[in-house]
Design an enzyme around this catalytic site. Structure first.
Site: not given
Length: 252
Positions: A95-96
């Site tokens: 994700s991030m």
């Protein structure tokens, strides 16, 4: 030097493997911490020395301000990781963390250190931009979003005391990743492996496949069943993907 590195605020080595042929650097998701990769570290030992990244603003770094800009976060991390260049690096981000890992890979290559590979999980390519404003949402809206993405967090999010502690960090991370976009980044020289869930509400498969534009080396995508945290349900398969990639690039 080794003792100094092990005390780094940025790096956690849950199962040190000084004899491992490669180092696997793991970057957490928004609101996540280094401990998310504890099981992966245990499973990969002794094949890889896992370095789990601890961002500011969580757990033992809770008193430190979060860094709300992905390139700035990458700048700080590269300063730390250069000291670990005695062995090849493989980068893994979810994700991030995928965006952070990509920016770190760019900087490592600029410094003359090409990673053996970059694993990007549950994240659209840097050339894709979606107008997102969850970092401006109310606390209730943000909690509802988190429950949608990761059902395993429901009990944690129901704890009001804990929620008050972690919500500012989660919001700061959302602010960082929702403002991130890097369509003009030069392509990497290391292979990219993109992993995603077929029901991920924030990482459409078509957008994940556009990671192919960001490398001059090999690229492949693997789609798993599940949502944004598909890797929790497919931990063994994800670990095998990493092992197979390391074996392949080392053989070449």
């Amino acid at each position: 030097m080794a003792e100094l590195l092990m005390r780094s605020a940025w790096i956690r080595r849950f199962h040190p493997g000084p004899e491992a042929p490669v180092q696997l650097v793991c970057f957490p998701h928004a609101g996540g911490a280094a401990t998310y990769y504890h099981r992966l570290s245990q499973a990969m030992s002794p094949d890889a020395d896992v370095l789990a990244i601890q961002y500011p603003g969580r757990q033992d770094r809770l008193s430190e301000p979060c860094i709300e800009d992905i390139p700035t976060l990458a700048d700080r991390l590269v300063d730390e990781l250069v000291a670990w260049s005695d062995r090849p690096l493989v980068l893994f981000g979810h994700s991030m963390g995928a965006a952070v890992a990509f920016e770190v890979a760019l900087r490592l290559e600029q410094a003359g250190s090409v990673p053996l590979g970059l694993f990007v999980s549950g994240r659209m390519a840097p050339s894709v931009y979606r107008h997102q404003r969850m970092h401006l949402a109310t606390d209730a809206e943000l909690v509802a979003e988190l429950k949608t993405l990761n059902a395993a967090n429901v009990q944690i999010l129901a704890d009001e005391t804990l929620l008050r502690m972690v919500l500012p960090t989660i919001r700061s991370d959302y602010r960082a990743i929702e403002r991130y976009h890097n369509p003009s980044a030069p392509p990497l020289h290391c292979p990219i492996v993109a992993l995603t869930g077929d029901a991920d509400p924030v990482a459409d498969i078509a957008d994940v496949e556009l990671w192919a534009r960001h490398t001059l080396a090999s690229f492949r995508t693997r789609v798993f069943s599940g949502g944004h945290f598909f890797l929790d349900d497919h931990a063994d398969a994800v670990r095998q993907e990493i092992r197979d990639h390391i074996a392949a690039v080392r053989a070449r």
